[in-house]
Design a protein around this motif. Structure first.
Motif, PDB file in Angstrom:
ATOM      1  N   SER A   1       0.798  -1.220   0.000  1.00 42.86           N
ATOM      2  CA  SER A   1       0.000   0.000   0.000  1.00 42.86           C
ATOM      3  C   SER A   1       0.832   1.271   0.000  1.00 42.86           C
ATOM      4  CB  SER A   1      -0.960  -0.001   1.197  1.00 42.86           C
ATOM      5  OG  SER A   1      -0.233   0.001   2.388  1.00 42.86           O
ATOM      6  N   ILE A   2       2.138   1.130   0.159  1.00 40.04           N
ATOM      7  CA  ILE A   2       2.967   2.323   0.116  1.00 40.04           C
ATOM      8  C   ILE A   2       3.323   2.658  -1.323  1.00 40.04           C
ATOM      9  CG2 ILE A   2       4.032   2.185   2.383  1.00 40.04           C
ATOM     10  CD1 ILE A   2       6.292   0.618   0.848  1.00 40.04           C
ATOM     11  N   ASP A   3       3.551   3.915  -1.580  1.00 39.68           N
ATOM     12  CA  ASP A   3       3.877   4.296  -2.943  1.00 39.68           C
ATOM     13  C   ASP A   3       4.781   5.527  -2.911  1.00 39.68           C
ATOM     14  OD1 ASP A   3       3.930   4.420  -5.649  1.00 39.68           O
ATOM     15  OD2 ASP A   3       1.974   5.362  -5.867  1.00 39.68           O
ATOM     16  N   HIS A   4       6.072   5.289  -2.893  1.00 40.45           N
ATOM     17  CA  HIS A   4       7.027   6.387  -2.848  1.00 40.45           C
ATOM     18  C   HIS A   4       8.322   5.910  -3.507  1.00 40.45           C
ATOM     19  CE1 HIS A   4      10.001   9.177  -1.129  1.00 40.45           C
ATOM     20  NE2 HIS A   4       8.992  10.022  -1.048  1.00 40.45           N
TER      21      HIS A   4
ATOM     22  N   TYR B   1       7.453  10.772   4.008  1.00 41.97           N
ATOM     23  CA  TYR B   1       6.239  10.189   3.419  1.00 41.97           C
ATOM     24  C   TYR B   1       5.527   9.251   4.400  1.00 41.97           C
ATOM     25  CZ  TYR B   1       3.542   6.905   0.532  1.00 41.97           C
ATOM     26  OH  TYR B   1       2.565   6.088   0.035  1.00 41.97           O
TER      27      TYR B   1
ATOM     28  N   LEU C   1       1.829   9.519   6.522  1.00 46.79           N
ATOM     29  CA  LEU C   1       0.725   8.554   6.485  1.00 46.79           C
ATOM     30  C   LEU C   1       0.402   8.023   7.868  1.00 46.79           C
ATOM     31  CD1 LEU C   1       1.577   6.260   3.439  1.00 46.79           C
ATOM     32  CD2 LEU C   1      -0.116   8.072   3.559  1.00 46.79           C
TER      33      LEU C   1
ATOM     34  N   SER D   1      -8.513  15.763  -3.525  1.00 50.29           N
ATOM     35  CA  SER D   1      -7.575  14.964  -2.722  1.00 50.29           C
ATOM     36  C   SER D   1      -7.174  15.713  -1.457  1.00 50.29           C
ATOM     37  CB  SER D   1      -6.314  14.646  -3.528  1.00 50.29           C
ATOM     38  OG  SER D   1      -6.650  13.900  -4.664  1.00 50.29           O
TER      39      SER D   1
ATOM     40  N   ARG E   1      -7.866  14.721   2.484  1.00 51.14           N
ATOM     41  CA  ARG E   1      -6.795  14.679   3.481  1.00 51.14           C
ATOM     42  C   ARG E   1      -7.119  15.574   4.680  1.00 51.14           C
ATOM     43  NH1 ARG E   1      -0.679  13.369   2.674  1.00 51.14           N
ATOM     44  NH2 ARG E   1      -1.846  11.498   2.224  1.00 51.14           N
TER      45      ARG E   1
ATOM     46  N   ASN F   1      -6.377   9.152  -6.875  1.00 46.00           N
ATOM     47  CA  ASN F   1      -5.072   8.502  -6.903  1.00 46.00           C
ATOM     48  C   ASN F   1      -4.886   7.661  -5.637  1.00 46.00           C
ATOM     49  OD1 ASN F   1      -4.146  10.107  -4.754  1.00 46.00           O
ATOM     50  ND2 ASN F   1      -3.441  11.695  -6.169  1.00 46.00           N
TER      51      ASN F   1
ATOM     52  N   GLU G   1      -2.987   7.698  -2.981  1.00 44.66           N
ATOM     53  CA  GLU G   1      -2.952   8.332  -1.661  1.00 44.66           C
ATOM     54  C   GLU G   1      -4.340   8.807  -1.238  1.00 44.66           C
ATOM     55  OE1 GLU G   1      -0.537   7.976   0.279  1.00 44.66           O
ATOM     56  OE2 GLU G   1       0.747   7.169  -1.291  1.00 44.66           O
TER      57      GLU G   1
ATOM     58  N   LYS H   1      -6.443   5.966  -0.125  1.00 49.33           N
ATOM     59  CA  LYS H   1      -6.112   5.516   1.236  1.00 49.33           C
ATOM     60  C   LYS H   1      -6.689   6.468   2.276  1.00 49.33           C
ATOM     61  CE  LYS H   1      -1.651   4.790   0.538  1.00 49.33           C
ATOM     62  NZ  LYS H   1      -0.254   4.441   0.830  1.00 49.33           N
ATOM     63  N   ASP H   2      -6.562   7.768   1.994  1.00 48.88           N
ATOM     64  CA  ASP H   2      -7.129   8.753   2.920  1.00 48.88           C
ATOM     65  C   ASP H   2      -8.634   8.558   3.036  1.00 48.88           C
ATOM     66  OD1 ASP H   2      -4.687   9.888   3.394  1.00 48.88           O
ATOM     67  OD2 ASP H   2      -4.919  11.502   1.929  1.00 48.88           O
TER      68      ASP H   2
END
Lengths: 392, 343
Positions: free
Chosen positions: A64-67, A125, A129, B48, B52, B95, B97, B100-101
């Motif tokens: 689930s991470i994206d960096h 990052y 999160l 987005s 957040r 997107n 992120e 997920k938020d």
């Protein structure tokens, strides 16, 4: 699951060809369908019976991470009783491996700065999160041949079942003292500071000192444990490390604040890595085999000696290792420690690094540890109690 | 215009309203082909950011803890209109992120009380078809984890769990937990477990009404699956279900079936120790049953020596007094059995 580039990786072991081992339970492999080289971690779920839930969480986090500075898994699936995690192949391996193989005395500061900057970006990052990395260390910093730096995020639950991670010297003192509420990510900053020292020295900061003594020592000697030899480093480097090791959590900077520190201001691009240290490396598989061989020799050397050594019970050693009371060196000599070290090495994979660093202090010709002063001996006892508690 | 908005602080309710407008926009925008791409991107980026911001209000951030009053305002505005439905349908357009938020926001909102009511539960009761949308998500690899997490949070509400258990959806989990993608399969397994353990009375009612097909499927699809991890998780969950006091009627019936016993005895012989140990926790119920039917007694007697040997060798890796006590009781029970005439 899709990778960040959108490529679908197959979910069947048959679609991969394992080429060679590049770490404990890690293989370089080829995805036959896509003709792409990948790294595959294979965890035998029967061997880590204790905590399937933890494993699931780790795997979830990995996908689930994206960096760009974090190692994300392409996919994961079950094969027999094993979990396969398919990841990008980082051809140069970990910083730890690179240092052990080629730079035993540490990396030069411009190189250290590049690694630190890249890792900090990943931490900014993750912390954004709400994740705590929990295992920042040189062994988890991976590099590919272009100089791309990625932090590995998985914490493999060990066969001993708990989620103990890393070696205590990377772990911030507050983890013992339970003051982590709301400041969880500051633990990573401590580990980051320790990693900075590790990269600069070529070995873990306290490997000359007993791990279990280290955290209290640093607490007392705030703001930062400094060696005499640390004076060889630049002022800006020492300033960065000192900030990471401030014991007051409020004052210890965040990852994004650290990025503004002078040491990281004129950092070179990652291409510099490729053109300097990475060029001279020999292949990862070969490095892994060589390190394994050295490890095996060490075990063998000690094995040869151990026949003459008297058998000591673990209890005997434990009772002699009371905190703060100086131990009679006679009750805690090399003869007693070696068989136990050996045992630990066989039983427990995760402790390998710690045990090996200890073993390297052993001088076979003299038949004792190189620095076996009374203090050191007593600290060894701590360490063993600690190790044994974890193993059992 | 923008300056005007900036001049006074945005309330949590404003934030939700703005987000809703942006979601409506996102929902429509794909059907308006002549829209300028740059404009669209700008709006999506704003969306987005808003999501957040909602997350920061609900969870707090590095500078501040969440404020109860702000959370309540946000929750109230959120469920006043159909924001959840919009968010769910627009999720694929966001997107990674933002997805997920959004998932975290939805998860948090399920627990927020307004005037000591879980208004999320009331909303879902009125919009229960959303569960049908969410469960479809398991079949889309890109969305499965987000929809799956939302789904799991929603079944915290008893009324929602009841709906799912009484629908055909529950059958789908037998397949979802065996999906080849470990990540998604593990997520589905967690939800399945939650469905069958969280709301005791609802679960007991469901099992009593559906025990025939449910345990037949459970046996054939899960306990006899060729997939190791499926068997391992299924046997563990079966133990959790049967050992729960509220399911004692179902349990009594389960341990009176020779088909069930046969499957359990096979699991006891597995090469995987974790499966063996979990199987023991169910097998012991067969042995401990004081009203064993004759055919169960006869199977146990016929296999007595094998069972006694196998159980004697079975030991968890860690010392476990409880396990040893259970084991010796089971050993005694089996050793003392007399063959019976079948009625």
């Amino acid at each position: 699951m899709t990778s960040s580039s959108g490529t679908k990786f197959p979910l069947d072991a048959k679609d991969y060809e394992l080429l060679e081992r590049i770490g404990d339970g890690v293989y370089r492999a080829r995805c036959i369908l896509l003709d792409e080289i990948v790294a595959i971690k294979i965890w035998n779920l029967e061997k880590c019976t204790k905590d399937l839930e933890t494993i699931k969480k780790e795997v979830h986090r990995l996908s689930s991470i994206d960096h760009p500075n974090l190692l994300r898994s392409h996919c994961s699936f079950i094969d027999g009783t094993s979990l396969w995690i398919v990841m990008p192949y980082m051809s140069c391996g970990s910083c730890l491996n690179i240092m052990k193989s080629v730079y035993p005395n540490g990396l030069e500061e411009p190189v250290v700065a590049i690694f630190l900057r890249e890792i900090l970006k990943a931490l900014v990052y993750l912390h954004g999160l709400g994740y705590i990395h929990g295992n920042v260390k040189a062994g988890n910093i991976l590099v590919d041949s272009e100089g791309t730096v990625k932090l590995g995020v998985e914490r493999m639950p060990t066969s001993s079942g708990n989620t103990f991670v890393g070696t205590p010297c990377w772990i911030a003192p507050e983890e013992d003292t339970q003051q982590v509420d709301g400041y969880g990510f500051k633990l990573d900053i401590w580990s980051f500071g320790m990693t900075a020292l590790e990269l600069a020295h070529g070995h873990s900061p306290f490997s000359k000192y007993p791990h279990t003594v280290a955290p209290p020592l640093t607490l007392q000697n705030s703001p930062c444990p400094v060696y005499e030899e640390d004076n060889k480093f630049s002022k800006s480097f020492r300033e960065l490390v000192a900030a990471c090791l401030i014991k007051d959590l409020e004052k210890r900077p965040t990852a994004s604040k650290l990025l503004e520190y002078p040491f990281l201001q004129h950092t070179l691009s990652t291409e510099y890595l490729a053109s300097t240290i990475l060029d001279s490396l020999y292949p990862l598989g070969e490095r892994f085999r060589k390190l394994k061989e050295e490890e095996a020799k060490l075990v063998k050397r000690i094995d040869g000696n151990s026949e003459k050594l008297s058998q000591v019970t673990i209890e005997g050693l434990l009772t002699s290792g009371k905190p703060a009371s100086p131990v009679n060196p006679v009750s805690c000599n090399a003869a007693q420690i070696l068989p136990m070290l050996q045992n630990l090495l066989i039983q427990n994979d995760i402790q390998r690094e710690r045990v090996i660093s200890l073993m390297q202090l052993y001088d076979p010709t003299a038949g004792k540890f190189a620095v076996l002063s009374a203090d050191f001996a007593s600290s060894l006892c701590y360490k063993f109690r600690d190790l044994i508690l974890q193993v059992s | 215009m923008k300056g005007l908005f900036k001049s006074k602080p945005r309330t949590p309710a404003d934030l939700v309203r703005q987000t809703r407008d942006l979601l409506l926009y996102a929902d429509r925008s794909t059907s308006l082909p002549d829209l300028r791409e740059s404009k669209r991107e700008e709006k999506m980026a704003e969306l987005s950011r808003n999501i957040r911001d909602m997350k920061s209000i609900l969870y707090g951030n590095s500078e501040a803890e969440p404020v109860a009053e702000a959370c309540a305002q946000l929750t109230q505005e959120f469920f006043k209109e159909d924001t959840l439905r919009l968010l769910i349908t627009c999720l694929p357009k966001l997107n990674l992120e933002a997805r997920k938020d959004a998932t975290q926001v939805v998860a948090n909102l399920q627990r927020q009380q307004v005037n000591s009511r879980l208004i999320a539960s009331d909303y879902l009761e009125a919009n229960i078809d959303l569960m049908d949308v969410l469960i479809e998500g398991f079949e889309n690899t890109d969305m499965a984890l987000h929809y799956g997490a939302m789904f799991r949070e929603c079944i915290r509400h008893q009324i929602v769990a009841k709906y799912v258990l009484e629908s055909d959806h529950v059958k789908k989990f037998f397949d979802y937990i065996q999906l080849p993608n470990f990540d998604i399969a593990a997520d589905a397994a967690a939800t399945f477990k939650e469905l069958l353990t969280r709301h005791k009375s609802t679960v007991a009612e469901f099992l009593t009404k559906n025990e025939d097909w449910f345990f037949a499927d459970y046996n054939s699809k899960l306990l006899e699956s060729s997939n190791y991890i499926t068997r391992r998780q299924a046997i563990k969950l079966l133990g959790d279900i049967l050992l729960d006091r509220s399911n004692s009627a179902v349990m009594t019936k389960y341990v009176s079936s020779r088909d069930n016993l046969r499957i359990l005895m096979n699991l006891l012989r597995e090469s995987s120790k974790s499966i063996q140990i979990e199987a023991f926790h169910v097998f012991k119920l067969f042995a401990a049953n004081q009203n064993k039917p004759a055919d169960i007694v006869n199977i146990l007697v016929a296999n007595r020596s094998k069972l006694l040997r196998l159980l004697a060798d079975l030991k968890p890796d860690k010392e476990d007094e409880r396990f040893e006590a259970d084991k010796s009781q089971v050993l005694r029970e089996i050793a003392a059995l007399e063959p019976r005439d079948l009625a």
